[in-house]
Design a protein around this motif. Sequence first.
Motif, mmCIF file in Angstrom:
data_model
loop_
_atom_site.group_PDB
_atom_site.id
_atom_site.type_symbol
_atom_site.label_atom_id
_atom_site.label_comp_id
_atom_site.label_asym_id
_atom_site.label_seq_id
_atom_site.Cartn_x
_atom_site.Cartn_y
_atom_site.Cartn_z
ATOM 1 N N LEU A 226 0.838 -1.202 0.000
ATOM 2 C CA LEU A 226 0.000 0.000 0.000
ATOM 3 C C LEU A 226 0.874 1.252 0.000
ATOM 4 C CD1 LEU A 226 -2.717 1.357 0.062
ATOM 5 C CD2 LEU A 226 -2.787 1.041 2.551
ATOM 6 N N LYS A 227 2.009 1.226 0.710
ATOM 7 C CA LYS A 227 2.931 2.356 0.663
ATOM 8 C C LYS A 227 3.402 2.609 -0.770
ATOM 9 C CE LYS A 227 6.248 2.767 3.616
ATOM 10 N NZ LYS A 227 7.426 2.460 4.457
ATOM 11 N N ALA A 228 3.771 1.549 -1.469
ATOM 12 C CA ALA A 228 4.235 1.693 -2.855
ATOM 13 C C ALA A 228 3.125 2.229 -3.749
ATOM 14 C CB ALA A 228 4.738 0.349 -3.379
ATOM 15 N N LEU A 229 1.894 1.790 -3.518
ATOM 16 C CA LEU A 229 0.767 2.245 -4.343
ATOM 17 C C LEU A 229 0.493 3.730 -4.130
ATOM 18 C CD1 LEU A 229 -1.517 1.522 -6.313
ATOM 19 C CD2 LEU A 229 -2.922 0.913 -4.319
ATOM 20 N N THR A 230 0.543 4.185 -2.884
ATOM 21 C CA THR A 230 0.309 5.608 -2.628
ATOM 22 C C THR A 230 1.405 6.470 -3.244
ATOM 23 O OG1 THR A 230 1.452 5.455 -0.495
ATOM 24 C CG2 THR A 230 -0.929 5.143 -0.488
ATOM 25 N N LEU A 231 2.651 6.010 -3.182
ATOM 26 C CA LEU A 231 3.746 6.751 -3.810
ATOM 27 C C LEU A 231 3.555 6.822 -5.318
ATOM 28 C CD1 LEU A 231 6.818 5.388 -1.812
ATOM 29 C CD2 LEU A 231 5.810 7.665 -1.632
ATOM 30 N N GLU A 232 3.126 5.726 -5.917
ATOM 31 C CA GLU A 232 2.899 5.698 -7.365
ATOM 32 C C GLU A 232 1.823 6.700 -7.765
ATOM 33 O OE1 GLU A 232 3.115 4.359 -11.415
ATOM 34 O OE2 GLU A 232 4.482 4.181 -9.702
#
Length: 319
Positions: A226-232
């Motif tokens: 989820l962290k990676a998705l929000t950054l994307e």
Amino acid sequence: FLLSNLFTFFIGQEGKPIVVHAAAIAAASQHLDALINNGMAESETRSAKIVDVEVEDFVRFCEYAYRGDYTVPPWEEVMPELGSSSGMNQQSGGFDTLSGKKKKGRAEPVFIDVPSVELDYPEDAPEDMPYDELVYPEDAPEVMPYDEPVTEAPPEPQYKVRSISRTPLRTQFNGRKYVTDGSPKALILQHFEPQPNTAVDQNFTPVLLAHARLYCFAHLRLIAPLKALTLEKLHKTLLTFKLYAKRIGDIVELVRYVYANPDLPDRSDDGTLDELRKLVVEYIVCEIDTIGEHDVFVKYMEEGGEFVGDFWRMTRGYV
């Protein structure tokens, strides 16, 4: 997921009840899995309180748990002030925010190569003799207009060539579409994709902060995907964000939240930054020629804090 037991979370200071399937939430977060299935009071009552999260942020997390993605929140419309202009004229400086270069509206000149011709001047010809009275030598080449090139006709083929190109068939094949834009899945996916701002009166602060808050939620609960998705999603939003003069404050509010949130780690001894802070600082440095012209950013810099140090450490390599 749908056959698992229901679990109630009471979210925020108001204790808003949100009922979800326990297996869906447990699969998305080891932290919440322990809360749901640890045999303690929460697992017995099938309920838990989380007061440090806003309701809308927890709803996006639940959407991620079920769908693997979350809906991007809408921007807010700001009513224009009386007597002020709107639209693209408010964009700062007329710069391309992606390249940092001044926009150009003038076409490049086109030069035409014409063969040179030696002209015969009479011995007593005046210096300002008109061109139509000059004498062209007999062997001077004929100058053709630039838009009428001389081409030789191709020879006639001795036999008929059959065309076997499959380009039309491939075009037809590549263009086939079985899921239309109005299908349920397409309608869901289009709300997942970040959208650019297109007018000065679109306040993107809620959009930017939604991604940042969900990142902090995921960071605190060790949800790396989820962290990676929000950054994307935040990265895509910043890539297409138009830096209108009145929208510089949206970026400053993002920076303010990211550096004021106590859940994010400070800069490490070796200079390593948290990924969200690194993304925000990189964007500011890339767009400093535009953002740095505005008082709202200068005033934030005057407040001091760790952002100033991170900003300078990254900027000094490009000064």
